[in-house]
Design a protein around this motif. Structure first.
Motif, PDB file in Angstrom:
ATOM      1  N   ALA A   1      42.340  48.699  55.828  1.00 20.47           N
ATOM      2  CA  ALA A   1      41.400  48.421  56.918  1.00 20.47           C
ATOM      3  C   ALA A   1      41.821  47.209  57.748  1.00 20.47           C
ATOM      4  N   GLY A   2      42.882  46.481  57.313  1.00 18.86           N
ATOM      5  CA  GLY A   2      43.390  45.410  58.167  1.00 18.86           C
ATOM      6  C   GLY A   2      43.564  44.035  57.545  1.00 18.86           C
ATOM      7  N   ALA A   3      43.302  43.865  56.243  1.00 16.06           N
ATOM      8  CA  ALA A   3      43.531  42.553  55.620  1.00 16.06           C
ATOM      9  C   ALA A   3      45.028  42.233  55.649  1.00 16.06           C
ATOM     10  N   SER A   4      45.367  40.965  55.927  1.00 14.43           N
ATOM     11  CA  SER A   4      46.768  40.552  56.113  1.00 14.43           C
ATOM     12  C   SER A   4      47.409  39.973  54.864  1.00 14.43           C
ATOM     13  N   ALA A   5      46.613  39.711  53.852  1.00 16.62           N
ATOM     14  CA  ALA A   5      47.102  39.161  52.580  1.00 16.62           C
ATOM     15  C   ALA A   5      46.036  39.486  51.551  1.00 16.62           C
ATOM     16  N   VAL A   6      46.392  39.407  50.264  1.00 14.98           N
ATOM     17  CA  VAL A   6      45.376  39.604  49.231  1.00 14.98           C
ATOM     18  C   VAL A   6      45.531  38.551  48.144  1.00 14.98           C
ATOM     19  N   GLN A   7      44.398  38.244  47.507  1.00 16.35           N
ATOM     20  CA  GLN A   7      44.427  37.345  46.355  1.00 16.35           C
ATOM     21  C   GLN A   7      43.811  38.058  45.166  1.00 16.35           C
ATOM     22  N   LEU A   8      44.545  38.036  44.049  1.00 15.37           N
ATOM     23  CA  LEU A   8      44.020  38.563  42.797  1.00 15.37           C
ATOM     24  C   LEU A   8      43.499  37.377  41.987  1.00 15.37           C
ATOM     25  N   PHE A   9      42.178  37.388  41.735  1.00 15.25           N
ATOM     26  CA  PHE A   9      41.527  36.297  40.998  1.00 15.25           C
ATOM     27  C   PHE A   9      41.510  36.628  39.519  1.00 15.25           C
ATOM     28  N   ASP A  10      42.292  35.896  38.716  1.00 20.00           N
ATOM     29  CA  ASP A  10      42.125  36.010  37.257  1.00 20.00           C
ATOM     30  C   ASP A  10      41.551  34.687  36.762  1.00 20.00           C
ATOM     31  N   SER A  11      40.313  34.434  37.198  1.00 19.89           N
ATOM     32  CA  SER A  11      39.714  33.115  37.047  1.00 19.89           C
ATOM     33  C   SER A  11      39.724  32.606  35.609  1.00 19.89           C
ATOM     34  N   TRP A  12      39.453  33.482  34.641  1.00 23.05           N
ATOM     35  CA  TRP A  12      39.250  32.986  33.265  1.00 23.05           C
ATOM     36  C   TRP A  12      40.440  33.238  32.346  1.00 23.05           C
ATOM     37  N   VAL A  13      41.578  33.678  32.891  1.00 20.53           N
ATOM     38  CA  VAL A  13      42.703  34.044  32.019  1.00 20.53           C
ATOM     39  C   VAL A  13      43.382  32.826  31.384  1.00 20.53           C
ATOM     40  N   GLY A  14      43.067  31.630  31.902  1.00 21.56           N
ATOM     41  CA  GLY A  14      43.586  30.397  31.288  1.00 21.56           C
ATOM     42  C   GLY A  14      43.059  30.179  29.880  1.00 21.56           C
ATOM     43  N   HIS A  15      42.128  31.020  29.434  1.00 16.24           N
ATOM     44  CA  HIS A  15      41.641  30.948  28.049  1.00 16.24           C
ATOM     45  C   HIS A  15      42.592  31.628  27.070  1.00 16.24           C
ATOM     46  N   LEU A  16      43.665  32.237  27.572  1.00 13.34           N
ATOM     47  CA  LEU A  16      44.607  32.935  26.686  1.00 13.34           C
ATOM     48  C   LEU A  16      45.901  32.145  26.527  1.00 13.34           C
ATOM     49  N   ASN A  17      46.551  32.329  25.386  1.00 11.72           N
ATOM     50  CA  ASN A  17      47.901  31.777  25.251  1.00 11.72           C
ATOM     51  C   ASN A  17      48.911  32.748  25.877  1.00 11.72           C
ATOM     52  N   ARG A  18      50.144  32.268  25.988  1.00 15.22           N
ATOM     53  CA  ARG A  18      51.134  33.038  26.739  1.00 15.22           C
ATOM     54  C   ARG A  18      51.440  34.381  26.077  1.00 15.22           C
ATOM     55  N   SER A  19      51.516  34.374  24.746  1.00 12.54           N
ATOM     56  CA  SER A  19      51.911  35.623  24.103  1.00 12.54           C
ATOM     57  C   SER A  19      50.800  36.684  24.241  1.00 12.54           C
ATOM     58  N   ASP A  20      49.551  36.264  24.098  1.00 14.43           N
ATOM     59  CA  ASP A  20      48.463  37.231  24.311  1.00 14.43           C
ATOM     60  C   ASP A  20      48.415  37.680  25.770  1.00 14.43           C
TER      61      ASP A  20
END
Ligand code: CP3
Length: 365
Positions: free
Chosen positions: A215-234
């Motif tokens: 519909a015309g958006a020029s960029a997108v942002q994917l919000f993974d707001s709470w993913v900082g609660h995980l460690n890297r391997s998970d």
């Protein structure tokens, strides 16, 4: 100071000339693509919202989700901060749970609390009741985006969606959660169910982003707001493949993709590599460290602590200048906060920050 060939040259009432500046020439899109810009672009997460008296007035008698599904309200609320602050991009006024509601999930956004889900998703039978999203569920989103981009001219609109982990947390917990205990219990206790849930959520987010871009958006942002609660391997095992399927699932549409989470200093490289052009950085990690951690291969977005907007101006100014200076070392920099604008923020301070970022980033360009 150099003049910008972007937003402010396009506010005439003439119809858009085919030869005039387009969103592809905007500082936001250029910085995201790591192309040179005359000055750093700036926008703020939650720039539309309770910090603005004109927003509080328009929302006084309209529930949040109803306002998100009413194109004239979405258009007006999305444009309010662009008019007021002179930011270099609009962010689509909606919410990460809007596509879930549109697909048929019974939920509400409770003022002061956030999204609350009537029947949390905890079993295979619950997941079987979670429908796919089709563009036919969200004709209002297409209309809202079309109206907004017609008004914005050469100023880009950023579309967005919630990432599978953050959406799953709301669905599994039933509402906002401090520790995400039921979510992690499903992830580790029934990995097959977890992966099927995230695959379904990735389909929903991918569709929601595609509708906005088409519909015309020029960029997108994917919000993974709470993913900082995980460690890297998970993160890598249980989340990254699904976020990747969202980000890679819009690659063919050719708009820059921003990937953001809170407290994700340990995940920056993995989140960037999941299919982002720009890595969002919260205020806990310096932009210099973020560039180093992502190998200097990605544009960065951030990262003023939203609480600093309450500090005396000289302290705030010094911090903004530091961030601008660090951003200059990145392959591309989009100035933003490290998370959303707090509702009690003085909007005049935000306007002043926009002016300062423009001035400070143009000086040595
Ligand atoms: O200006 C913008 O950034 C665009 C609008 C936007 C909203 N929500 C509007 C909103 C965006 C991008 C979102 C995304 C969103 N929603 C996220 C990811 C971003 C983040 O903050 O990490 C999350 C986690 C949500 C879920 C959600 N919705 C929360 C936590 C809340 C706040 C609850 C509260 O009242 O404090 C909401 C409601 C919400 N979404 C509001 C707004 C303006 C407040 C509603 C109101 O005005 O009463």
């Amino acid at each position: 100071m150099s003049t910008s060939p972007t937003a402010e040259t396009t506010t005439t009432s003439e119809p858009a000339a085919t030869s005039g500046p387009t969103t592809a020439d905007s500082t936001l899109v250029r910085a995201a693509r790591r192309q040179p810009v005359p000055r750093a672009p700036v926008w703020f997460m939650r720039q539309a919202g309770r910090s603005l008296p004109e927003y509080r007035a328009i929302r006084e008698h309209v529930p949040m989700l109803e306002s998100c599904r009413t194109p004239d309200l979405v258009t007006e609320i999305t444009l309010q901060p662009v008019r007021r602050h002179g930011v270099d991009a609009a962010i689509f006024f909606s919410d990460i749970v809007v596509p879930l509601q549109a697909a048929g999930v019974d939920l509400d956004i409770v003022p002061g609390t956030g999204p609350v889900v009537a029947e949390p998703v905890r079993t295979r039978a619950d997941l079987d009741r979670l429908p796919e999203l089709t563009p036919e569920h969200v004709p209002d989103i297409t209309r809202s985006v079309q109206q907004i981009v017609a008004e914005l001219g050469a100023t880009p609109l950023i579309g967005f969606a919630g990432a599978p982990f953050t959406l799953a947390s709301y669905l599994v917990e039933g509402g906002p959660s401090k520790n995400h205990e039921r979510t992690k219990a499903m992830m580790h206790g029934d990995p097959a169910l977890w992966h099927d849930l995230c695959a379904r959520l990735a389909q929903i987010s991918r569709t929601f982003l595609r509708v906005q871009i088409e519909a015309g958006a020029s960029a997108v942002q994917l919000f993974d707001s709470w993913v900082g609660h995980l460690n890297r391997s998970d993160y890598l095992r249980h989340v990254e493949p699904h976020s990747r399927s969202v980000l890679e699932g819009v690659a063919d549409l050719g708009v820059p993709r921003i990937h953001f989470g809170v407290g994700t200093g340990e995940l920056l490289l993995q989140m960037a590599q999941a299919g982002a052009d720009v890595i969002g950085v919260d205020y806990r990690v310096s932009l210099t460290d973020a560039v180093e951690r992502t190998g200097g291969r990605y544009a960065v977005q951030g990262n003023l602590d939203p609480a600093l907007l309450f500090a005396p101006w000289p302290a705030l100014e010094a911090r903004v200048r530091e961030i601008v200076a660090e951003g200059r070392q990145a392959p591309g920099h989009i100035f933003n906060l490290g998370h959303g604008v707090l509702p009690t923020t003085d909007p005049e301070v935000l306007t002043r920050v926009v002016q300062l970022v423009h001035e400070a980033s143009a000086l040595e360009a």
